[in-house]
Design a protein around this motif. Sequence first.
Motif, PDB file in Angstrom:
ATOM      1  N   LEU B  13      -8.693   6.080   6.265  1.00  0.00           N
ATOM      2  CA  LEU B  13      -8.096   4.982   5.492  1.00  0.00           C
ATOM      3  C   LEU B  13      -6.605   5.228   5.268  1.00  0.00           C
ATOM      4  CD1 LEU B  13     -10.878   4.358   2.797  1.00  0.00           C
ATOM      5  CD2 LEU B  13     -10.436   3.034   4.859  1.00  0.00           C
ATOM      6  N   VAL B  14      -6.263   6.459   4.924  1.00  0.00           N
ATOM      7  CA  VAL B  14      -4.852   6.791   4.663  1.00  0.00           C
ATOM      8  C   VAL B  14      -4.030   6.602   5.940  1.00  0.00           C
ATOM      9  CG1 VAL B  14      -3.268   8.665   4.045  1.00  0.00           C
ATOM     10  CG2 VAL B  14      -5.358   8.324   2.724  1.00  0.00           C
ATOM     11  N   ASN B  16      -4.600   4.558   8.249  1.00  0.00           N
ATOM     12  CA  ASN B  16      -4.526   3.130   8.582  1.00  0.00           C
ATOM     13  C   ASN B  16      -3.805   2.297   7.525  1.00  0.00           C
ATOM     14  OD1 ASN B  16      -6.191   1.991  11.043  1.00  0.00           O
ATOM     15  ND2 ASN B  16      -7.096   3.925  10.392  1.00  0.00           N
ATOM     16  N   LEU B  17      -3.199   2.946   6.555  1.00  0.00           N
ATOM     17  CA  LEU B  17      -2.551   2.177   5.493  1.00  0.00           C
ATOM     18  C   LEU B  17      -1.319   1.447   6.034  1.00  0.00           C
ATOM     19  CD1 LEU B  17      -2.562   1.485   2.472  1.00  0.00           C
ATOM     20  CD2 LEU B  17      -0.980   3.367   2.131  1.00  0.00           C
ATOM     21  N   ARG B  18      -1.273   0.154   5.793  1.00  0.00           N
ATOM     22  CA  ARG B  18      -0.109  -0.664   6.163  1.00  0.00           C
ATOM     23  C   ARG B  18       0.289  -1.442   4.910  1.00  0.00           C
ATOM     24  NH1 ARG B  18      -0.921   2.203   9.594  1.00  0.00           N
ATOM     25  NH2 ARG B  18      -1.478   1.909  11.775  1.00  0.00           N
ATOM     26  N   ALA B 223      -8.956  -5.133   9.005  1.00  0.00           N
ATOM     27  CA  ALA B 223      -9.168  -4.205   7.884  1.00  0.00           C
ATOM     28  C   ALA B 223      -8.729  -2.792   8.253  1.00  0.00           C
ATOM     29  CB  ALA B 223     -10.637  -4.215   7.496  1.00  0.00           C
ATOM     30  N   ILE B 224      -9.114  -2.376   9.429  1.00  0.00           N
ATOM     31  CA  ILE B 224      -8.855  -0.986   9.801  1.00  0.00           C
ATOM     32  C   ILE B 224      -8.793  -0.890  11.320  1.00  0.00           C
ATOM     33  CG2 ILE B 224     -11.287  -0.274   9.885  1.00  0.00           C
ATOM     34  CD1 ILE B 224     -10.361   2.241   8.334  1.00  0.00           C
TER      35      ILE B 224
END
Lengths: 190, 226
Positions: B13-14, B16-18, B223-224
């Motif tokens: 998740l980190v 893929n953070l945008r 989402a990811i």
Amino acid sequence: MGDEREARWRNWMVAVQAGETPAYEKLLAELIPYLRRFIQRRLINAATAEDVVQNVLFSIHRARGSYRAERRFTPWLHAIARNAIIDQARQQLRRSQREVSLEADGVAEPSAAPVEPARERLSPELEGALGALPDAQREAVELIHLHGYSVAEAAERAGATQAALKVRAHRGYRAMRAHIEALRLEEGGE
Amino acid sequence: MTGRSTEDLVQQLVRNLRPVKPIARLRVAAAGTLALWIAAVVATGWLTGTWPRFGEAVFWLDPLALAILLGLGVVAAGAVVAALASAVPGRERLVRAGGIGAGIAAVWLIGCGICAVGGGAAESAGGLFAGCVSCLLHAVVLAIPAALAASFYLSRGAPRHRLFASGVAAAGAAGLGALAVHATCSAVGGFHLLLGHCLTPMIAGLVFALPLAVLVQRWSPAAIEP
């Protein structure tokens, strides 16, 4: 304490929306133990708690744009967590119903050896829902779901026909689901 | 079990953070939806020369017409608010309130439609269902901008049930369209009022739920990344 944490999480969430990864790491590091406690208190089957925690984390990531800084962070977080818990509970109940249906249709293999009761660890919520059932329905659910008897065996033990036991179990599951959903709605309304 | 550890998921998740733009305020979204509907009504009126009959005394003297107007207004407002609020986690009370209001108004509208049919008012010269389809289509056309605005808002938010939220948004937008149509249409036939005016939000909600849900899905940011 709560207000301080609320402000910290809100600030981190705003930074997360701006794409700052250190804030995201800090936020998730604090959220995970919080979510574990929140979910374990409410979940029907505590064994699946970690799956729900992961679903919630993924939902937070996907829905991060839906948070607005002028609103409190925890109600937003709780709404996402509650939705994940309800989804998990529904999935679990559907699976249980399907298993009962398969057994009743004679698809599942009947157990040859006497069944040793293998009760799952039940959450207080599920215990409450089970306890609220009429005796006949509770007996049907316990025999089939908790003790793992086939419908034929359970019917013999309960002194009922297979069809009657199947109906009782089905009604029991429905009543339990309604009971749990009502509880969740009450919690959501608080 | 999902088979991966929570720590692995956090790292993914980190990674893929945008940056994302926070969703607009609900009241801004509602005002935008309403403004687009008004613009559509004005544009259609300007093009076709059909305007609301609010200036005609006969409109205000017909209790059934007013009851339908009220029902359509409440359905539209309730459904639009419920749909928009469903995009924001934590606004469940607003979703419930809007949904209950829209539901009660829908029952009210069905009652009004049945009264109109039972009242035995003369149908239009074209037959029993004359003009129903044209009023229904007119309402749908007027609903398009509002429906697109609500769908865009849903795509920026996190609706729990995308299909259901889209259906409610479609019903709300069609309610707005039907409100404008009802105010301009002078037909009094019972079946016309039932099918062409009263049932428009419900029909549109059922028919357009899926297309709007697809639109919401397409507009939603990924989402990811895999």
